[in-house]
Design a protein around this motif. Structure first.
Motif, PDB file in Angstrom:
ATOM      1  N   LYS A 144      42.719  18.007 -11.339  1.00 16.15           N
ATOM      2  CA  LYS A 144      43.861  18.854 -11.671  1.00 16.15           C
ATOM      3  C   LYS A 144      44.337  19.594 -10.423  1.00 16.15           C
ATOM      4  CE  LYS A 144      43.553  18.360 -16.214  1.00 16.15           C
ATOM      5  NZ  LYS A 144      44.550  17.709 -17.019  1.00 16.15           N
ATOM      6  N   ILE A 145      45.607  19.966 -10.442  1.00 23.73           N
ATOM      7  CA  ILE A 145      46.173  20.845  -9.414  1.00 23.73           C
ATOM      8  C   ILE A 145      46.262  22.229 -10.038  1.00 23.73           C
ATOM      9  CG2 ILE A 145      48.118  21.325  -7.912  1.00 23.73           C
ATOM     10  CD1 ILE A 145      48.828  18.356  -8.054  1.00 23.73           C
ATOM     11  N   ASN A 155      58.365  22.873  -2.808  1.00 22.83           N
ATOM     12  CA  ASN A 155      57.774  24.118  -3.260  1.00 22.83           C
ATOM     13  C   ASN A 155      57.509  24.054  -4.763  1.00 22.83           C
ATOM     14  OD1 ASN A 155      57.008  26.728  -3.605  1.00 22.83           O
ATOM     15  ND2 ASN A 155      58.763  27.613  -2.559  1.00 22.83           N
ATOM     16  N   PRO A 156      56.262  24.238  -5.211  1.00 22.51           N
ATOM     17  CA  PRO A 156      55.967  24.118  -6.635  1.00 22.51           C
ATOM     18  C   PRO A 156      56.450  25.302  -7.481  1.00 22.51           C
ATOM     19  CG  PRO A 156      53.986  24.651  -5.422  1.00 22.51           C
ATOM     20  CD  PRO A 156      55.062  24.421  -4.414  1.00 22.51           C
ATOM     21  N   LEU A 216      51.401  31.803  -3.317  1.00 25.93           N
ATOM     22  CA  LEU A 216      50.795  30.777  -4.151  1.00 25.93           C
ATOM     23  C   LEU A 216      49.710  30.035  -3.389  1.00 25.93           C
ATOM     24  CD1 LEU A 216      51.416  29.422  -7.018  1.00 25.93           C
ATOM     25  CD2 LEU A 216      52.428  27.608  -5.661  1.00 25.93           C
ATOM     26  N   VAL A 217      48.561  29.869  -4.033  1.00 25.43           N
ATOM     27  CA  VAL A 217      47.453  29.090  -3.476  1.00 25.43           C
ATOM     28  C   VAL A 217      47.311  27.846  -4.336  1.00 25.43           C
ATOM     29  CG1 VAL A 217      44.975  29.066  -3.034  1.00 25.43           C
ATOM     30  CG2 VAL A 217      46.287  31.133  -2.581  1.00 25.43           C
ATOM     31  N   GLU A 218      47.305  26.684  -3.700  1.00 22.59           N
ATOM     32  CA  GLU A 218      47.188  25.414  -4.404  1.00 22.59           C
ATOM     33  C   GLU A 218      45.804  24.826  -4.171  1.00 22.59           C
ATOM     34  OE1 GLU A 218      50.391  22.120  -4.589  1.00 22.59           O
ATOM     35  OE2 GLU A 218      49.054  21.581  -2.937  1.00 22.59           O
ATOM     36  N   THR A 242      48.479  28.395 -13.061  1.00 20.96           N
ATOM     37  CA  THR A 242      49.203  27.255 -13.624  1.00 20.96           C
ATOM     38  C   THR A 242      48.400  26.005 -13.306  1.00 20.96           C
ATOM     39  OG1 THR A 242      51.283  28.376 -13.192  1.00 20.96           O
ATOM     40  CG2 THR A 242      51.407  26.035 -13.706  1.00 20.96           C
ATOM     41  N   ILE A 243      48.291  25.102 -14.277  1.00 21.77           N
ATOM     42  CA  ILE A 243      47.497  23.875 -14.082  1.00 21.77           C
ATOM     43  C   ILE A 243      48.381  22.670 -14.365  1.00 21.77           C
ATOM     44  CG2 ILE A 243      45.490  22.577 -14.886  1.00 21.77           C
ATOM     45  CD1 ILE A 243      44.384  25.386 -15.794  1.00 21.77           C
ATOM     46  N   LYS A 244      48.319  21.695 -13.457  1.00 22.28           N
ATOM     47  CA  LYS A 244      49.085  20.449 -13.606  1.00 22.28           C
ATOM     48  C   LYS A 244      48.151  19.276 -13.337  1.00 22.28           C
ATOM     49  CE  LYS A 244      53.536  22.351 -12.299  1.00 22.28           C
ATOM     50  NZ  LYS A 244      54.634  22.299 -11.369  1.00 22.28           N
TER      51      LYS A 244
END
Length: 183
Positions: free
Chosen positions: A4-5, A144-145, A155-157, A179-181
């Motif tokens: 997951k991201i 940019n997400p 934001l930290v990815e 947030t999860i993608k």
């Protein structure tokens, strides 16, 4: 478990910096960080404190400064050749008894021109190279997400399989929103 991201949204840069230290302390690798402005010390923190070599290599120092120096050299060389050509071939003038064929002795008069062309070439060519390297040319899709990171959020990815652990660490780090993608 699927990969997951996970996006952790911070409201303040100082909280984000402390949060990144906590994330690294739990051996979680950060994939990317999005900020609305340059954060002092963030590049060093990401490069030196990352838990694994792959993350340290991803956030290594940029070589853009070397390119800028080369573009500045190009600018001063172009200005020197331009003033030499204009003074000796294109528009020869005898001003104040100074010979037009002696560029070296007349060079102090051209220092402002040389300086301005050096700065012009270094700045403009560096901007073009930066935009090309980062795929920011016209028509490129946005990368940019979260559009709030262009205004006032940080934001930290993170890309991970261990969703629950990462969520717990992000909450402890002080994120405002997670947030999860799917990756």
């Amino acid at each position: 478990m699927s990969t997951k991201i996970i996006y952790g949204l911070f409201g303040d840069d100082d909280i984000m910096m402390d949060g990144i230290k906590k994330i690294f302390a739990n051996n979680i690798a950060i994939h990317e960080v999005y900020t609305p402005f340059p954060v002092h010390g963030l590049d060093k923190l990401l490069h030196k404190s990352a838990p694994d070599q792959a993350t340290r290599d991803k956030f290594k120092d940029t070589r853009l400064t070397y390119a800028t120096f080369c573009f500045g050299l190009y600018g001063v060389t172009l200005a020197s050749l331009m003033t030499f050509y204009i003074m000796n071939y294109d528009w020869q003038q005898d001003i104040g008894g100074k010979p037009s064929f002696d560029w070296f002795h007349n060079m102090p008069a051209f220092v402002p021109v040389m300086f301005e062309l050096t700065v012009f070439c270094a700045a403009h060519l560096t901007c073009w190279v930066y935009m090309f390297i980062n795929n920011m040319y016209f028509g490129a899709p946005a990368q940019n997400p979260d559009p709030r990171t262009t205004d006032d959020k940080f934001l930290v990815e993170i890309i991970s399989d261990d969703l629950e652990n990462v969520k717990k660490v992000l909450i402890d780090a002080g994120v405002e929103e997670i947030t999860i993608k799917d990756a």
